[in-house]
Design a protein around this motif. Structure first.
Motif, PDB file in Angstrom:
ATOM      1  N   ARG A 108       0.812  -1.223   0.000  1.00 62.76           N
ATOM      2  CA  ARG A 108       0.000   0.000   0.000  1.00 62.76           C
ATOM      3  C   ARG A 108       0.844   1.272   0.000  1.00 62.76           C
ATOM      4  O   ARG A 108       0.583   2.206  -0.758  1.00 62.76           O
ATOM      5  CB  ARG A 108      -0.971   0.009   1.192  1.00 62.76           C
ATOM      6  CG  ARG A 108      -1.862   1.250   1.258  1.00 62.76           C
ATOM      7  CD  ARG A 108      -2.750   1.347   0.005  1.00 62.76           C
ATOM      8  NE  ARG A 108      -3.499   2.572  -0.070  1.00 62.76           N
ATOM      9  CZ  ARG A 108      -4.761   2.737   0.334  1.00 62.76           C
ATOM     10  NH1 ARG A 108      -5.405   1.726   0.871  1.00 62.76           N
ATOM     11  NH2 ARG A 108      -5.352   3.886   0.184  1.00 62.76           N
ATOM     12  N   SER A 109       1.873   1.342   0.847  1.00 62.46           N
ATOM     13  CA  SER A 109       2.698   2.547   0.891  1.00 62.46           C
ATOM     14  C   SER A 109       3.477   2.727  -0.411  1.00 62.46           C
ATOM     15  O   SER A 109       3.691   3.864  -0.863  1.00 62.46           O
ATOM     16  CB  SER A 109       3.627   2.537   2.103  1.00 62.46           C
ATOM     17  OG  SER A 109       4.315   1.314   2.211  1.00 62.46           O
ATOM     18  N   SER A 110       3.856   1.656  -1.056  1.00 59.79           N
ATOM     19  CA  SER A 110       4.538   1.763  -2.358  1.00 59.79           C
ATOM     20  C   SER A 110       3.611   2.382  -3.397  1.00 59.79           C
ATOM     21  O   SER A 110       4.024   3.239  -4.184  1.00 59.79           O
ATOM     22  CB  SER A 110       4.983   0.376  -2.845  1.00 59.79           C
ATOM     23  OG  SER A 110       5.905  -0.211  -1.963  1.00 59.79           O
ATOM     24  N   PHE A 111       2.347   1.961  -3.398  1.00 61.71           N
ATOM     25  CA  PHE A 111       1.392   2.544  -4.341  1.00 61.71           C
ATOM     26  C   PHE A 111       1.134   4.016  -4.036  1.00 61.71           C
ATOM     27  O   PHE A 111       0.977   4.828  -4.951  1.00 61.71           O
ATOM     28  CB  PHE A 111       0.079   1.755  -4.342  1.00 61.71           C
ATOM     29  CG  PHE A 111       0.218   0.368  -4.904  1.00 61.71           C
ATOM     30  CD1 PHE A 111       0.803   0.152  -6.143  1.00 61.71           C
ATOM     31  CD2 PHE A 111      -0.236  -0.724  -4.189  1.00 61.71           C
ATOM     32  CE1 PHE A 111       0.936  -1.128  -6.670  1.00 61.71           C
ATOM     33  CE2 PHE A 111      -0.113  -2.017  -4.697  1.00 61.71           C
ATOM     34  CZ  PHE A 111       0.475  -2.217  -5.936  1.00 61.71           C
ATOM     35  N   GLU A 112       1.125   4.373  -2.758  1.00 60.18           N
ATOM     36  CA  GLU A 112       0.962   5.784  -2.399  1.00 60.18           C
ATOM     37  C   GLU A 112       2.157   6.594  -2.896  1.00 60.18           C
ATOM     38  O   GLU A 112       1.996   7.702  -3.413  1.00 60.18           O
ATOM     39  CB  GLU A 112       0.789   5.946  -0.888  1.00 60.18           C
ATOM     40  CG  GLU A 112      -0.473   5.309  -0.334  1.00 60.18           C
ATOM     41  CD  GLU A 112      -1.761   5.838  -0.950  1.00 60.18           C
ATOM     42  OE1 GLU A 112      -1.858   7.057  -1.203  1.00 60.18           O
ATOM     43  OE2 GLU A 112      -2.685   5.029  -1.175  1.00 60.18           O
ATOM     44  N   LEU A 151      -6.192  -1.645  -6.160  1.00 60.08           N
ATOM     45  CA  LEU A 151      -5.175  -0.635  -6.419  1.00 60.08           C
ATOM     46  C   LEU A 151      -5.727   0.728  -6.011  1.00 60.08           C
ATOM     47  O   LEU A 151      -6.834   1.084  -6.405  1.00 60.08           O
ATOM     48  CB  LEU A 151      -4.848  -0.656  -7.917  1.00 60.08           C
ATOM     49  CG  LEU A 151      -3.577  -0.009  -8.382  1.00 60.08           C
ATOM     50  CD1 LEU A 151      -2.357  -0.677  -7.788  1.00 60.08           C
ATOM     51  CD2 LEU A 151      -3.514  -0.078  -9.898  1.00 60.08           C
ATOM     52  N   PRO A 152      -5.011   1.495  -5.189  1.00 64.99           N
ATOM     53  CA  PRO A 152      -5.532   2.785  -4.742  1.00 64.99           C
ATOM     54  C   PRO A 152      -5.722   3.763  -5.906  1.00 64.99           C
ATOM     55  O   PRO A 152      -4.882   3.817  -6.809  1.00 64.99           O
ATOM     56  CB  PRO A 152      -4.456   3.302  -3.784  1.00 64.99           C
ATOM     57  CG  PRO A 152      -3.666   2.102  -3.395  1.00 64.99           C
ATOM     58  CD  PRO A 152      -3.729   1.172  -4.563  1.00 64.99           C
ATOM     59  N   PRO A 153      -6.803   4.535  -5.883  1.00 67.58           N
ATOM     60  CA  PRO A 153      -7.024   5.536  -6.937  1.00 67.58           C
ATOM     61  C   PRO A 153      -5.846   6.508  -7.016  1.00 67.58           C
ATOM     62  O   PRO A 153      -5.307   6.918  -5.995  1.00 67.58           O
ATOM     63  CB  PRO A 153      -8.292   6.270  -6.479  1.00 67.58           C
ATOM     64  CG  PRO A 153      -8.965   5.332  -5.535  1.00 67.58           C
ATOM     65  CD  PRO A 153      -7.875   4.529  -4.886  1.00 67.58           C
ATOM     66  N   GLY A 154      -5.452   6.835  -8.238  1.00 65.77           N
ATOM     67  CA  GLY A 154      -4.361   7.789  -8.442  1.00 65.77           C
ATOM     68  C   GLY A 154      -2.981   7.184  -8.425  1.00 65.77           C
ATOM     69  O   GLY A 154      -1.995   7.859  -8.734  1.00 65.77           O
ATOM     70  N   SER A 155      -2.877   5.905  -8.059  1.00 59.71           N
ATOM     71  CA  SER A 155      -1.552   5.279  -8.049  1.00 59.71           C
ATOM     72  C   SER A 155      -1.147   4.911  -9.470  1.00 59.71           C
ATOM     73  O   SER A 155      -1.975   4.795 -10.362  1.00 59.71           O
ATOM     74  CB  SER A 155      -1.534   4.047  -7.144  1.00 59.71           C
ATOM     75  OG  SER A 155      -2.464   3.091  -7.566  1.00 59.71           O
ATOM     76  N   ASN A 156       0.147   4.738  -9.669  1.00 58.54           N
ATOM     77  CA  ASN A 156       0.688   4.425 -10.988  1.00 58.54           C
ATOM     78  C   ASN A 156       1.443   3.098 -10.905  1.00 58.54           C
ATOM     79  O   ASN A 156       2.643   3.084 -10.625  1.00 58.54           O
ATOM     80  CB  ASN A 156       1.608   5.547 -11.468  1.00 58.54           C
ATOM     81  CG  ASN A 156       2.118   5.318 -12.866  1.00 58.54           C
ATOM     82  OD1 ASN A 156       1.862   4.282 -13.473  1.00 58.54           O
ATOM     83  ND2 ASN A 156       2.856   6.274 -13.383  1.00 58.54           N
TER      84      ASN A 156
END
Length: 194
Positions: free
Chosen positions: A66-70, A118-123
């Protein structure tokens, strides 16, 4: 055996990192301000005014990603490393497929299927995950503008070894976020290394 390879802990981490507040705490009176730790340690601890879009980020002890996606929302490259292969596999599945089903324990022997998304806005295209030991990171990682290590230090057998390695990982002028609950346990860290 690595305790972080169990399905029980994998499901719990997926819930705490991706679950909605009411899925984690089913009561109105629960301490909801304590939730979203993986998001808050990224959003609230880095000085984002000093971070360029071309930045490289390292997320050591990334758990289920999660923190990586953020970090991927604002960085050009993100490498997430965790000791648990099960956690890395789950993070990679979310990265590549966009979601992953997991089970939430309701009570006793009652389970509910949930989905980590996948969190919104993540790449996800700028994120890669790998299994690794924070005390013995591969030598060719390079240097990073942002290094994030949350809830990791007090789970290492030799935390000083990891801390010494940080000097070679953080770019001059880069930022390091190191958070720990300091819940030292001899199951993870010999007392003389606390």
């Amino acid at each position: 055996m690595n305790v972080y390879e169990s399905n029980k802990l994998l499901n719990e981490y997926l819930l705490f990192h991706y679950g909605a507040d009411d899925e984690i705490l089913g009561w109105e009176f629960g301490p909801k301000s304590a939730l979203d730790f993986a998001v808050r340690t990224v959003e609230m601890t880095f000085d984002w005014d000093r971070v360029a879009q071309s930045s490289r980020a390292l997320d050591i002890g990334c758990a289920v990603g999660r923190s990586s996606f953020e970090l991927s929302k604002r960085c050009h490259e993100v490498i997430g490393i965790d000791f648990s292969q099960a956690f890395v596999d789950a993070a990679e599945e979310i990265r590549s497929a966009g979601s992953l089903a997991y089970d939430r324990l309701e009570e006793g022997n009652v389970w509910t299927q949930q989905t980590a998304k996948l969190p919104p806005g993540s790449n996800p295209d700028v994120v890669s995950f790998e299994q690794g030991d924070a005390m013995n990171l591969r030598s060719d990682l390079g240097r990073f503008d942002l290094v994030h290590a949350a809830n990791l230090l007090c789970r290492l057998t030799e935390p000083k070894k990891f801390l010494a390695r940080l000097v070679d990982l953080v770019n001059p002028g880069g930022q390091l976020v190191l958070t720990t609950p300091c819940t030292w346990m001899e199951d993870f860290t010999p007392r003389q290394n606390w």
